[in-house]
Design a protein around this motif. Structure first.
Motif, PDB file in Angstrom:
ATOM      1  N   LEU A 107       0.815  -1.221   0.000  1.00 24.74           N
ATOM      2  CA  LEU A 107       0.000   0.000   0.000  1.00 24.74           C
ATOM      3  C   LEU A 107       0.851   1.276   0.000  1.00 24.74           C
ATOM      4  CD1 LEU A 107      -2.677  -1.129   2.605  1.00 24.74           C
ATOM      5  CD2 LEU A 107      -3.079  -0.663   0.184  1.00 24.74           C
ATOM      6  N   LEU A 108       2.146   1.134   0.175  1.00 21.88           N
ATOM      7  CA  LEU A 108       2.983   2.339   0.263  1.00 21.88           C
ATOM      8  C   LEU A 108       3.196   2.948  -1.117  1.00 21.88           C
ATOM      9  CD1 LEU A 108       5.607   1.074   2.860  1.00 21.88           C
ATOM     10  CD2 LEU A 108       3.515   2.381   3.246  1.00 21.88           C
ATOM     11  N   PRO A 109       3.170   4.281  -1.210  1.00 21.11           N
ATOM     12  CA  PRO A 109       3.348   4.921  -2.528  1.00 21.11           C
ATOM     13  C   PRO A 109       4.811   4.872  -2.946  1.00 21.11           C
ATOM     14  CG  PRO A 109       3.226   6.587  -0.821  1.00 21.11           C
ATOM     15  CD  PRO A 109       3.012   5.263  -0.132  1.00 21.11           C
ATOM     16  N   PRO A 110       5.089   4.970  -4.268  1.00 22.61           N
ATOM     17  CA  PRO A 110       6.488   4.932  -4.723  1.00 22.61           C
ATOM     18  C   PRO A 110       7.266   6.192  -4.343  1.00 22.61           C
ATOM     19  CG  PRO A 110       4.992   5.277  -6.575  1.00 22.61           C
ATOM     20  CD  PRO A 110       4.125   5.028  -5.379  1.00 22.61           C
ATOM     21  N   ALA A 111       6.558   7.312  -4.130  1.00 21.91           N
ATOM     22  CA  ALA A 111       7.246   8.557  -3.781  1.00 21.91           C
ATOM     23  C   ALA A 111       6.375   9.333  -2.793  1.00 21.91           C
ATOM     24  CB  ALA A 111       7.476   9.396  -5.035  1.00 21.91           C
ATOM     25  N   GLN A 171       2.071   4.948   8.054  1.00 25.55           N
ATOM     26  CA  GLN A 171       0.883   4.477   8.789  1.00 25.55           C
ATOM     27  C   GLN A 171      -0.430   4.805   8.083  1.00 25.55           C
ATOM     28  OE1 GLN A 171       2.742   4.313  13.285  1.00 25.55           O
ATOM     29  NE2 GLN A 171       1.196   5.840  12.852  1.00 25.55           N
ATOM     30  N   ALA A 172      -0.613   6.070   7.684  1.00 20.37           N
ATOM     31  CA  ALA A 172      -1.889   6.470   7.079  1.00 20.37           C
ATOM     32  C   ALA A 172      -2.144   5.708   5.779  1.00 20.37           C
ATOM     33  CB  ALA A 172      -1.906   7.974   6.834  1.00 20.37           C
ATOM     34  N   TYR A 173      -1.055   5.424   4.999  1.00 22.05           N
ATOM     35  CA  TYR A 173      -1.236   4.706   3.732  1.00 22.05           C
ATOM     36  C   TYR A 173      -1.768   3.291   3.949  1.00 22.05           C
ATOM     37  CZ  TYR A 173       1.593   8.462   1.758  1.00 22.05           C
ATOM     38  OH  TYR A 173       2.078   9.692   1.372  1.00 22.05           O
ATOM     39  N   ARG A 174      -1.502   2.764   5.138  1.00 18.62           N
ATOM     40  CA  ARG A 174      -1.881   1.378   5.398  1.00 18.62           C
ATOM     41  C   ARG A 174      -3.286   1.239   5.957  1.00 18.62           C
ATOM     42  NH1 ARG A 174       3.992  -0.574   7.785  1.00 18.62           N
ATOM     43  NH2 ARG A 174       4.776  -1.258   5.775  1.00 18.62           N
ATOM     44  N   GLU A 175      -3.971   2.355   6.085  1.00 15.71           N
ATOM     45  CA  GLU A 175      -5.311   2.319   6.691  1.00 15.71           C
ATOM     46  C   GLU A 175      -6.242   1.284   6.040  1.00 15.71           C
ATOM     47  OE1 GLU A 175      -7.080   6.097   7.441  1.00 15.71           O
ATOM     48  OE2 GLU A 175      -8.650   5.165   8.629  1.00 15.71           O
ATOM     49  N   PRO A 176      -6.272   1.170   4.678  1.00 13.55           N
ATOM     50  CA  PRO A 176      -7.200   0.190   4.090  1.00 13.55           C
ATOM     51  C   PRO A 176      -6.938  -1.239   4.557  1.00 13.55           C
ATOM     52  CG  PRO A 176      -6.356   1.677   2.400  1.00 13.55           C
ATOM     53  CD  PRO A 176      -5.582   1.959   3.644  1.00 13.55           C
ATOM     54  N   ALA A 177      -5.693  -1.558   4.904  1.00 17.63           N
ATOM     55  CA  ALA A 177      -5.374  -2.925   5.343  1.00 17.63           C
ATOM     56  C   ALA A 177      -5.696  -3.126   6.821  1.00 17.63           C
ATOM     57  CB  ALA A 177      -3.897  -3.229   5.093  1.00 17.63           C
ATOM     58  N   MET A 178      -5.829  -2.040   7.589  1.00 18.86           N
ATOM     59  CA  MET A 178      -6.057  -2.160   9.031  1.00 18.86           C
ATOM     60  C   MET A 178      -6.786  -0.929   9.587  1.00 18.86           C
ATOM     61  SD  MET A 178      -2.047  -1.885  10.078  1.00 18.86           S
ATOM     62  CE  MET A 178      -1.404  -2.670   8.604  1.00 18.86           C
ATOM     63  N   PRO A 179      -8.026  -0.696   9.105  1.00 19.58           N
ATOM     64  CA  PRO A 179      -8.739   0.519   9.533  1.00 19.58           C
ATOM     65  C   PRO A 179      -8.910   0.606  11.050  1.00 19.58           C
ATOM     66  CG  PRO A 179     -10.200  -1.011   8.331  1.00 19.58           C
ATOM     67  CD  PRO A 179      -8.799  -1.507   8.157  1.00 19.58           C
ATOM     68  N   ALA A 180      -9.171  -0.517  11.714  1.00 17.89           N
ATOM     69  CA  ALA A 180      -9.394  -0.472  13.163  1.00 17.89           C
ATOM     70  C   ALA A 180      -8.125  -0.058  13.907  1.00 17.89           C
ATOM     71  CB  ALA A 180      -9.870  -1.837  13.655  1.00 17.89           C
ATOM     72  N   SER A 181      -6.964  -0.466  13.379  1.00 18.90           N
ATOM     73  CA  SER A 181      -5.697  -0.119  14.045  1.00 18.90           C
ATOM     74  C   SER A 181      -5.425   1.378  13.930  1.00 18.90           C
ATOM     75  CB  SER A 181      -4.532  -0.894  13.426  1.00 18.90           C
ATOM     76  OG  SER A 181      -4.775  -2.272  13.502  1.00 18.90           O
ATOM     77  N   GLY A 221       5.242  -2.442  13.864  1.00 16.86           N
ATOM     78  CA  GLY A 221       5.695  -3.107  12.632  1.00 16.86           C
ATOM     79  C   GLY A 221       4.725  -2.831  11.507  1.00 16.86           C
ATOM     80  N   ALA A 222       4.375  -3.894  10.762  1.00 18.38           N
ATOM     81  CA  ALA A 222       3.415  -3.736   9.670  1.00 18.38           C
ATOM     82  C   ALA A 222       1.986  -3.922  10.163  1.00 18.38           C
ATOM     83  CB  ALA A 222       3.744  -4.731   8.567  1.00 18.38           C
ATOM     84  N   GLY A 223       1.778  -3.856  11.489  1.00 16.14           N
ATOM     85  CA  GLY A 223       0.451  -3.967  12.063  1.00 16.14           C
ATOM     86  C   GLY A 223      -0.042  -5.398  12.060  1.00 16.14           C
ATOM     87  N   PRO A 224      -1.273  -5.597  12.534  1.00 15.20           N
ATOM     88  CA  PRO A 224      -2.244  -4.605  13.006  1.00 15.20           C
ATOM     89  C   PRO A 224      -2.167  -4.282  14.508  1.00 15.20           C
ATOM     90  CG  PRO A 224      -3.291  -6.764  12.844  1.00 15.20           C
ATOM     91  CD  PRO A 224      -1.865  -6.947  12.418  1.00 15.20           C
ATOM     92  N   THR A 225      -1.149  -4.812  15.222  1.00 14.04           N
ATOM     93  CA  THR A 225      -1.008  -4.469  16.648  1.00 14.04           C
ATOM     94  C   THR A 225      -0.707  -2.976  16.800  1.00 14.04           C
ATOM     95  OG1 THR A 225      -0.337  -6.667  17.357  1.00 14.04           O
ATOM     96  CG2 THR A 225       0.509  -4.830  18.668  1.00 14.04           C
ATOM     97  N   VAL A 226      -1.237  -2.388  17.875  1.00 18.32           N
ATOM     98  CA  VAL A 226      -0.948  -0.990  18.206  1.00 18.32           C
ATOM     99  C   VAL A 226      -0.015  -0.981  19.413  1.00 18.32           C
ATOM    100  CG1 VAL A 226      -1.982   1.153  19.095  1.00 18.32           C
ATOM    101  CG2 VAL A 226      -3.074  -0.095  17.207  1.00 18.32           C
ATOM    102  N   LEU A 227       1.014  -0.153  19.338  1.00 20.06           N
ATOM    103  CA  LEU A 227       2.002  -0.029  20.420  1.00 20.06           C
ATOM    104  C   LEU A 227       1.873   1.353  21.049  1.00 20.06           C
ATOM    105  CD1 LEU A 227       4.764  -0.861  21.879  1.00 20.06           C
ATOM    106  CD2 LEU A 227       5.877   0.305  19.968  1.00 20.06           C
ATOM    107  N   VAL A 228       1.787   1.378  22.379  1.00 23.02           N
ATOM    108  CA  VAL A 228       1.806   2.652  23.100  1.00 23.02           C
ATOM    109  C   VAL A 228       3.090   2.700  23.922  1.00 23.02           C
ATOM    110  CG1 VAL A 228       0.603   4.142  24.755  1.00 23.02           C
ATOM    111  CG2 VAL A 228      -0.713   2.639  23.245  1.00 23.02           C
TER     112      VAL A 228
END
Ligand SMILES: Nc1ncnc2c1ncn2[C@@H]1O[C@H](COP(=O)(O)OP(=O)(O)OP(=O)(O)O)[C@@H](O)[C@H]1O
Ligand SMILES: [Mg+2]
Length: 304
Positions: A190-194, A231-241, A259-266
């Motif tokens: 999901l990451l953009p090339p630039a 992170q924002a680019y990956r929203e479609p793969a893990m909207p809840a995260s 990492g690549a999710g979907p776990t959230v780290l605080v």
């Protein structure tokens, strides 16, 4: 000439890891006090794999990631043993952004090295890191899985560098683990090339601040964990995260995708923040308050 193999079993313990930590994409990583324990032994023939805990459903053959790493390690050390027994007690959840694949790879390489007499002399720590990076595809999880603590990793052509830093003792990682997986490959796709120069510049500044915040100035962790690269680019793969990261950040907590999710780290700093993070775990998400693992993957003496 084939290497000589150790007669008895060897036991290694490898920590879970959280990579990226917000703006430190593909570079920063933290070892967490949640471990897989693996025991391997050279036998006369065949391949026997026993798994308890996470990953019980995976095929128990040459495709098993720990076995693939063992094979890669033995190859570099001079050759394959006649047969192999492997037993895994897995606690790191798979496909959640907690570095289970890096732990499996590091464990396999450390087991292979310990099973070959004189293996430590043939395969240096730097060589293990490079092999692990090659098998994993990126160095940000394998570096803390090997070195423990907080690490910065980088690639320099074919070479891999990693530096271990001392994390400030006030930092208290809390992970919120969802009941579902996300594939690292899908999240990367999901990451953009630039990206815009302004985003790259902002991320560079925050990544530099993050190293300072994690080592000496945790009061700046909130600003230091702001990311604009992935992170924002990956929203479609893990909207809840992403929704959870945004809600935690709106409450003032330094929250990131692990990492690549979907776990959230605080990256909590006191009891109040720990309690706030734990209370924010939605329905079936599992909160865990962890400490930073000071040691990376290591051999455990017999009897432990
Ligand atoms: N202990 C293990 N034994 C065997 N295979 C494993 C083990 N751990 C991970 N794997 C393999 O790696 C896959 C998970 O890798 P993936 O990189 O997608 O997730 P992760 O490593 O848990 O999270 P992240 O890389 O985002 O931190 C599993 O589905 C499995 O195929
Ligand atoms: Mg992985």
């Amino acid at each position: 000439m084939k290497p000589a193999f150790r007669a008895g079993p060897v036991h290694v313990r490898v920590p879970a890891t959280s990579a990226n930590l917000g703006p430190g994409f593909d570079a920063l990583g933290l070892a967490l006090d949640l471990h897989d324990d693996l025991v391997a032994r050279v036998v006369d023939s065949g391949l026997a794999i026993d798994v308890a805990g996470e990953g019980e459903e995976l095929a128990r053959d040459e495709s098993h990631l720990v076995v693939r790493a063992l094979r890669a390690g033995f190859e570099v050390l001079g050759g394959q043993p006649p047969g192999l027994e492997l037993s895994c007690a897995n606690r790191i959840p798979h496909g959640r952004g907690l570095g289970s694949s890096a732990a499996a790879i590091v464990a396999g390489l450390l087991l292979a090295r310990a099973l070959v007499l004189g293996g430590e002399e043939t395969l240096s720590g730097a060589a293990v890191l490079e092999l692990a990076d090659r098998l994993e595809g990126h160095p940000d999880n394998v570096a803390p899985a090997l070195l423990g603590g907080l690490t910065v990793a980088w690639r320099d052509g074919a070479a891999v560098g990693a530096l271990r830093l001392q994390c400030d003792e006030r930092v208290r990682p809390v992970v919120l683990v969802p009941p579902f997986q996300a594939s690292t490959e899908a999240a990367r796709g999901l990451l953009p090339p630039a990206v815009a120069h302004a985003d790259a510049a902002a991320n560079s500044g925050r990544a530099a601040l993050l190293v300072a915040a994690l080592t000496t100035a945790p009061q700046h962790l909130f600003a230091a964990t702001e990311d604009r690269l992935h992170q924002a680019y990956r929203e479609p793969a893990m909207p809840a995260s992403i929704e959870l990261v945004n809600a935690l950040r709106a409450a003032g907590l330094p929250a990131v995708v692990s990492g690549a999710g979907p776990t959230v780290l605080v990256l909590a700093r006191d009891d109040r923040e720990v309690a706030q993070a734990v209370a924010a775990a939605p329905g079936r998400w599992r909160p865990s308050v962890l400490s930073i693992a000071p040691r990376g993957g290591h051999q455990v003496a017999a009897g432990h």
